[in-house]
Structure formats: C-alpha cells, structure tokens
Motif scaffolding. Structure first.
Motif, short mmCIF file in Angstrom:
data_model
loop_
_atom_site.label_atom_id
_atom_site.label_comp_id
_atom_site.label_asym_id
_atom_site.label_seq_id
_atom_site.Cartn_x
_atom_site.Cartn_y
_atom_site.Cartn_z
N GLY A 123 0.78 -1.23 0.00
CA GLY A 123 0.00 0.00 0.00
C GLY A 123 0.81 1.27 0.00
O GLY A 123 0.26 2.35 0.18
N THR A 124 2.14 1.18 -0.18
CA THR A 124 2.95 2.40 -0.14
C THR A 124 3.54 2.79 -1.49
O THR A 124 3.78 3.97 -1.73
CB THR A 124 4.09 2.27 0.89
N ARG A 125 3.80 1.84 -2.35
CA ARG A 125 4.28 2.17 -3.69
C ARG A 125 3.12 2.02 -4.65
O ARG A 125 2.40 1.03 -4.61
CB ARG A 125 5.45 1.27 -4.09
N THR A 126 2.94 2.97 -5.55
CA THR A 126 1.69 3.04 -6.28
C THR A 126 1.82 2.63 -7.75
O THR A 126 2.83 2.89 -8.40
CB THR A 126 1.12 4.46 -6.23
N TRP A 142 4.55 -3.85 -7.70
CA TRP A 142 4.66 -3.54 -6.29
C TRP A 142 5.68 -4.46 -5.63
O TRP A 142 5.94 -5.57 -6.11
CB TRP A 142 3.31 -3.69 -5.60
N SER A 156 -3.55 -3.46 -3.43
CA SER A 156 -2.54 -2.68 -4.16
C SER A 156 -2.94 -1.21 -4.21
O SER A 156 -4.09 -0.88 -4.53
CB SER A 156 -2.40 -3.20 -5.60
N ALA A 157 -1.99 -0.34 -3.92
CA ALA A 157 -2.23 1.10 -4.02
C ALA A 157 -1.95 1.59 -5.43
O ALA A 157 -1.02 1.12 -6.09
CB ALA A 157 -1.35 1.86 -3.03
N ALA A 158 -2.77 2.52 -5.91
CA ALA A 158 -2.57 3.09 -7.24
C ALA A 158 -3.10 4.51 -7.27
O ALA A 158 -4.04 4.87 -6.54
CB ALA A 158 -3.26 2.24 -8.31
N VAL A 159 -2.49 5.31 -8.14
CA VAL A 159 -2.93 6.69 -8.37
C VAL A 159 -3.91 6.69 -9.53
O VAL A 159 -3.63 6.12 -10.59
CB VAL A 159 -1.73 7.60 -8.68
N VAL A 166 -5.17 8.67 -4.58
CA VAL A 166 -4.60 7.37 -4.27
C VAL A 166 -5.69 6.47 -3.72
O VAL A 166 -6.40 6.85 -2.77
CB VAL A 166 -3.44 7.49 -3.26
N ILE A 168 -6.90 2.17 -2.86
CA ILE A 168 -6.52 0.77 -2.66
C ILE A 168 -7.45 -0.10 -3.49
O ILE A 168 -8.68 0.06 -3.44
CB ILE A 168 -6.63 0.38 -1.18
N PHE A 210 -7.41 5.64 -0.25
CA PHE A 210 -6.37 5.32 0.72
C PHE A 210 -6.61 6.05 2.04
O PHE A 210 -6.39 5.50 3.12
CB PHE A 210 -5.00 5.72 0.15
#
Length: 388
Positions: A123-126, A142, A156-159, A166, A168, A210
């Motif tokens: 969840g920190t790199r997008t 990721w 998974s984090a994404a923009v 951001v 999830i 997020f």
C-alpha cells in the motif's frame, strides 16, 4: 459523545489461541525460513484458530479486536516467530480494512466463504488506475507483498489517472503475476515478494480511497484510517521480537552459568543486560501508554489530535530503534552461538529487516520532532509527513 460506534472488544479468546500455537510455530520456523514462506500446518492452524479474522469487522463474522488486543496478538505470534507475526499482522490489516471500507458487492464476494480470506499486497508504492465505466483498469508493479503466497486477493495502491487520488484496489490472486524475488537478510519466511498486475479491470466496489477513515461497517478502530492502523501492526511486532531477543540471551547466559570465563560471570554483561532490559521496557511502556490514550479517544467518539498522531509514530520509531540496539547487544553477547545458524542469529537478522520498513524510517522521526517542537502549527499528518 459521538453517535459513531465505540471500540469493539472481543476478550482474550484469540490471544489464548495464539499462545497455544507457539509450539507448532516454533517447530515449523526453520522449515519456513528455508521455504521462504510459512508452512501449510502453520497457515491452517492460524485459520482454524480464527486469527486471520482478528481485524475483520464484527458484522462480517470477524473478531474486530481493539488496538490493545491486536498489539497483544501480534506480540505473541512474533515472540514465537517474527516471520509468522509479520505475515499475520500484514494480512489481518488488509483483511480488516477491506471489510470496513469496500462496497457491499465486493464484501459479499470476498467474505462469503467458510474461511476468512487472506489479502496481501503493498500500500505504499503506487501503480496507475485508469477510470473506466463501473470501475478502474489497474496496472503496476509492487514490492514487499508479505504473505502473498498464502493469499486469495491482492491489496494494491494506485494513483487514479486524471485526479491523482490514491486508492486501494482489491483483486483476485489469479490477476497477479508473482515475481518471486525474495532473497533477503531477514524475515525470509514472510515471502514478501514483488508482484505485478497488467491492465486488470477492478469494479468500483473493490476499491476505496487510501485516506478513508469512515467505515461502511464496523466500529471505532476503522476511524483511524489505513496508515494509523498499520502502526498497530509494527508496534506489536516490535514488542514481540524485542522480548524474545532478551529472553533468549538470558537463557543462553544461564545455561553457561558456573563455568569459568563464561558470560554469566561477567560484570560488563550484567550491566549491559540491565541497560538493554531497561531501554526495551521503557520503549514498550511508551507504546502501551500511547495506544491506551488512542483507545480512550476512540471510545469517546473522537478522532486523534495531531499530537496523538505524532506520538503513535514516535512510539513506533522509538521501539524499532530500541529493538535494533537490543539485537546488536544480544548478537555481540551470543559469541559463536550467534555467529552460527540458529535462533539468535535469525532473531538478529529479522530485527534488522523489520527496522528497514518505511513506517519506522527517518522521515517520520524528523516530522515528529518538528511537531513536538511547536514548528508545525496548523499542519496535519498526511501519511508520513506534516502538511499545511
């Protein structure tokens, strides 16, 4: 008093089950280290004990433990084996936040089985999410997906393209390409591999912002938001590995007591052990004091102040730094026993790996100092930094 539900507390049943699993977890730890993932008997036992539902909202059949109850669970499992504690804390967090924040359609699909699902990811790199009718199309790569080998879904984090929001995204494991590159110093049994997703459509109900801190189901713990809840995970983990390091060193010294020239007869060792014990107990007390205050705020229907958010970050950073000091003392005192492959060496390596996590890094510590010194007036915490 707010109308928002108070903290849910489930009692000691899951903690007692976690303690009962210690012999099994310890027996399987060496094999898990070699395999690069938890063994099937341990994963099955954790499922059977209901521990993967520790954080899941009560309306979905989870235990929905309070912060203090979660800290105790993660401390106990980490004491048995740091990799097991790490996998459980990571997957429980992602199970719980998915249950609290996802839409009804997604929750119906994901939580309908006889077993709690396992959700793992990063969840920190997008990555990048392109809006599409009814959802988003997700692409990215990721790292550090702890527990991914045991999971049924990825987190998974994404923009979002065009808005920079951001979010999830929760996707079936079949949509994930596991890259399998987990060759590391410590926490080897967590299987925290890299993975990628390429152009997968994710329905709207299977994602959430997020920064969301208002749950669709469940009680007050979910008002902390994803990031502050993650601090519970790493704080409990540090409590467990720090205590185990000191207990193993005490046992090592006692086993050699009475022999000339051994550690047990060294005044320097006695002094060093006292200092290490005091530092760890003080850091542990700060964790418990800080989270006790958080629980009182949530029970009163409130949200954390900026100072409280500073303190939960500072308490984690402090205990993590303390654990690395303790680990260095234990390793140096362990002589050739620590040098060779074995429990003390593994605990030392795991402590170094755990301390490398971004939540315990220098950025948050600098920002804590700025806020505590009164130099961040009018700013609030956004992930690991303070913003106006």
């Amino acid at each position: 008093m707010s109308d928002t539900p108070r903290l849910h507390r489930a009692g000691t049943t899951l903690l007692e089950r976690a303690r009962d699993l210690r012999p099994l977890i310890e027996r399987e730890a060496e094999r898990a280290e070699t395999d690069g993932k938890l063994t099937a008997p341990v994963v099955d036992a954790l499922h059977d004990a209901g521990l993967f539902g520790s954080w899941v909202p009560a309306p979905l059949g989870g235990a929905e433990l309070s912060p203090a109850e979660l800290l105790a669970i993660f401390e106990t499992l980490t004491y048995a084996d740091p990799s097991t504690g790490w996998v459980v804390m990571a997957t429980c967090l992602e199970n719980g936040t998915a249950g609290a924040y996802l839409g009804e359609d997604a929750v119906e699909r994901i939580f309908k089985g006889p077993r709690m699902p396992l959700i793992a990811g990063q969840g920190t790199r997008t990555g990048v999410a392109v809006p599409e009718n009814g959802g988003h199309r997700l692409t990215g790569q990721w790292s550090f997906a702890s527990g991914m080998y045991h999971a049924q879904y990825a987190h998974s984090a994404a923009v979002v393209e065009g808005t920079d929001e951001v979010r999830i995204f929760i996707t079936p494991i079949e949509d994930v390409k596991m890259l399998g590159n987990w060759d590391v110093l410590g926490l080897r049994a967590t299987g925290s591999i890299d993975y990628s997703i390429d152009g997968v459509f994710v329905p709207e109900s299977q994602s959430h912002a997020f920064a969301l801190d208002e749950p669709l189901r469940g009680g007050a713990i979910y008002r902390l938001g994803l990031l502050d809840q993650a601090l519970i995970c790493h704080s409990g983990w540090a409590l467990g590995i720090g205590r185990r390091l000191l207990d193993e060193l005490a046992g090592y010294a006692a086993a050699r007591s009475g022999r000339p020239g051994q550690l047990a007869g060294s005044d320097a060792f006695h002094t060093g052990f006292a200092r290490a014990e005091a530092k760890f107990r003080a850091a542990s007390a700060l964790i418990r004091e800080t989270w006790d205050g958080v629980e009182r705020t949530l029970d009163d229907g409130g949200r954390l102040s900026v100072r409280q958010e500073t303190m939960v970050r500072l308490a984690l950073n402090h205990i993590t730094a303390t654990v690395t000091e303790v680990a260095a003392f234990v390793y140096a005192s362990g002589g050739t026993t620590a040098l060779r492959d074995g429990l003390i060496q593994r605990l030392f390596r795991d402590a170094q790996a755990g301390a490398a996590h971004i939540l315990s890094g220098p950025q948050a510590l600098r920002e804590c100092g700025r806020e505590l010194a009164g130099l961040a007036q009018g700013e609030r915490w956004v992930v690991l930094g303070l913003e106006g």
